[in-house]
Write a protein that holds these residues in place. Structure first.
Motif, short mmCIF file in Angstrom:
data_model
loop_
_atom_site.label_atom_id
_atom_site.label_comp_id
_atom_site.label_asym_id
_atom_site.label_seq_id
_atom_site.Cartn_x
_atom_site.Cartn_y
_atom_site.Cartn_z
N PHE A 141 0.85 -1.19 0.00
CA PHE A 141 0.00 0.00 0.00
C PHE A 141 0.88 1.24 0.00
O PHE A 141 1.86 1.31 0.75
CB PHE A 141 -0.92 0.02 1.23
CG PHE A 141 -1.93 -1.09 1.26
CD1 PHE A 141 -3.01 -1.06 0.41
CD2 PHE A 141 -1.77 -2.16 2.13
CE1 PHE A 141 -3.94 -2.10 0.41
CE2 PHE A 141 -2.70 -3.20 2.15
CZ PHE A 141 -3.78 -3.16 1.29
N ASP A 142 0.53 2.21 -0.85
CA ASP A 142 1.23 3.49 -0.84
C ASP A 142 0.72 4.37 0.29
O ASP A 142 1.47 5.14 0.88
CB ASP A 142 1.02 4.21 -2.18
CG ASP A 142 1.59 3.42 -3.35
OD1 ASP A 142 2.82 3.35 -3.44
OD2 ASP A 142 0.80 2.88 -4.14
N VAL A 143 -0.57 4.25 0.58
CA VAL A 143 -1.21 5.08 1.59
C VAL A 143 -2.16 4.23 2.43
O VAL A 143 -2.87 3.37 1.90
CB VAL A 143 -2.02 6.24 0.94
CG1 VAL A 143 -2.70 7.09 2.01
CG2 VAL A 143 -1.12 7.10 0.06
N ILE A 144 -2.17 4.48 3.73
CA ILE A 144 -3.14 3.87 4.64
C ILE A 144 -4.00 4.99 5.21
O ILE A 144 -3.48 5.93 5.82
CB ILE A 144 -2.46 3.11 5.80
CG1 ILE A 144 -1.57 1.98 5.26
CG2 ILE A 144 -3.51 2.55 6.76
CD1 ILE A 144 -0.69 1.34 6.33
N GLY A 145 -5.29 4.92 4.99
CA GLY A 145 -6.21 5.90 5.55
C GLY A 145 -6.95 5.30 6.74
O GLY A 145 -7.53 4.22 6.63
N ILE A 146 -6.89 5.99 7.87
CA ILE A 146 -7.54 5.48 9.08
C ILE A 146 -8.64 6.45 9.50
O ILE A 146 -8.37 7.64 9.74
CB ILE A 146 -6.55 5.31 10.25
CG1 ILE A 146 -5.36 4.44 9.82
CG2 ILE A 146 -7.25 4.70 11.46
CD1 ILE A 146 -4.27 4.33 10.90
N SER A 147 -9.86 5.96 9.61
CA SER A 147 -10.98 6.76 10.08
C SER A 147 -11.13 6.59 11.59
O SER A 147 -11.21 5.46 12.08
CB SER A 147 -12.27 6.33 9.37
OG SER A 147 -13.38 7.04 9.87
N VAL A 148 -11.17 7.70 12.31
CA VAL A 148 -11.27 7.67 13.77
C VAL A 148 -12.54 8.40 14.17
O VAL A 148 -12.74 9.56 13.80
CB VAL A 148 -10.05 8.33 14.43
CG1 VAL A 148 -10.08 8.13 15.94
CG2 VAL A 148 -8.75 7.78 13.85
#
Length: 272
Positions: free
Chosen positions: A199-206
Motif C-alpha cells: 500500500f502506498d497510503v493507509i487511511g484510518i478513520s477515527v
C-alpha cells in the motif's frame, strides 16, 4: 403543506441518498464480499478432499449464522462455529458451506433493502474475524509498487461503522487509485493486512476520542509491518473536528477531513 423549497430539498436529499447507496452497493458487491471470500488459502486448501460431513452444499445453519453476524452477536457466532467443529466438520467445509453462503446471503439482503449498511459492515466484520480464526488470509493483492496508487482504508479498532471510510475509499477509487476497504476490527488483523499487500497510503478513520489513546501504537505498528517501508498514513474522521491535535502526535503523516484536500494529498503521496 410543504412549500416549493422544502420539496426541492427533499428531492436533493433523496438524490444524494440514492447516489450514496449506489456507491456503497458497488463497493460491497465488487470489493467487500469478494475480498472476504477470495483468499489464497481458500483456493489452496479446498484442493484437499473434504472428508468430514456427508454432503457438500450450504449448511442449513447459514441463515442463522448470517443473522447472528449482522446483529453483532459474536458469542452466538463463535458458539455455532465451535459446535460444527465439535461435530467433526473441517475448517474447509465451514468456510465453503457456512461462511461463503452467509456472506452472499448478506449481500442479497442488502440488495433487497432488507438490512442496513450497519448490518452489512457488522456482519462482514464478524465473518472476517471467523475467517482469520480458521486460518485463512487474503494474500492475492499486489506485493510491490504498481502503476496505480494503492490505498487501504480502515477504521480504528473499536468501530464497526465503515460508512464514512467506504465513501472516502470510493472517491479515491474514482480518482484512479486501487482501493482496499479493510473490514478487520482489531489491530492484529489490520497489521496482518498491511503485511500481506503493498500500500502506498493507509487511511484510518477515527470516530471517537477513546480511539485516540491507542492510535499512535496502531500507526507505528502499521508502518513497521507494512510491505512498503515508505507507506504514508492519512488520518481522518469526525473526532478531528472536535480536538486540537497534530498528525505527528500519532506518528501519522497528515490529518484531513476535507475530501478535496485528501485527493490532493493522495496524488502528492503517489508521486513520492
Amino acid at each position: 403543506m410543504p412549500n416549493l423549497k422544502s420539496l426541492q430539498r427533499l428531492r436533493v436529499t433523496s438524490s444524494a441518498n440514492d447516489e450514496c447507496k449506489d456507491s456503497l452497493q458497488d463497493v460491497i458487491a465488487e470489493q467487500l464480499i469478494p475480498r472476504l471470500l477470495n483468499s489464497q488459502n481458500y483456493s489452496e486448501r479446498l484442493e484437499t478432499p473434504i472428508v468430514s460431513g456427508a454432503n457438500t452444499g450450504a449448511l442449513p445453519h447459514f441463515t442463522d449464522f448470517t443473522d447472528a453476524c449482522r446483529l453483532g452477536d459474536s458469542l452466538r457466532v463463535n458458539q455455532m462455529v465451535d459446535a460444527l467443529i465439535a461435530q467433526g466438520l473441517t475448517e474447509e467445509r465451514i468456510f465453503l458451506d457456512l461462511i461463503t453462503p452467509a456472506a452472499r446471503h448478506l449481500g442479497t439482503l442488502w440488495d433487497k433493502d432488507l438490512c442496513s449498511f450497519t448490518d452489512v459492515t457488522c456482519g462482514l466484520a464478524l465473518m472476517h474475524h471467523v475467517i482469520y480464526r480458521l486460518g485463512y488470509e487474503f494474500r492475492d493483492g499486489q506485493h510491490v509498487k504498481g502503476d496505480q496508487t494503492s490505498v487501504m482504508v480502515c477504521c480504528a479498532p473499536g468501530s464497526q461503522h465503515l460508512l464514512g471510510a467506504t465513501i472516502v475509499g470510493d472517491l479515491f477509487r474514482r480518482e484512479g487509485a486501487n482501493v482496499v476497504i479493510e473490514i478487520s476490527s482489531t489491530e492484529q488483523e489490520l497489521v496482518r493486512a498491511v503485511a500481506n499487500e503493498w500500500f502506498d497510503v493507509i487511511g484510518i478513520s477515527v470516530a471517537i476520542e477513546s480511539q485516540l489513546l491507542s492510535l499512535k501504537s496502531l500507526t507505528q505498528a502499521l508502518k513497521e509491518n507494512s510491505g512498503n517501508p515508505h507507506v504514508k498514513v492519512l488520518l481522518g474522521g469526525p473526532i478531528f473536528m472536535l480536538v486540537d491535535v497534530t498528525a505527528e502526535m500519532f506518528g501519522a503523516d497528515v490529518i484531513s477531513n476535507n475530501v478535496q484536500e485528501a485527493m490532493l494529498l493522495l496524488k502528492r503521496f503517489a508521486t513520492k
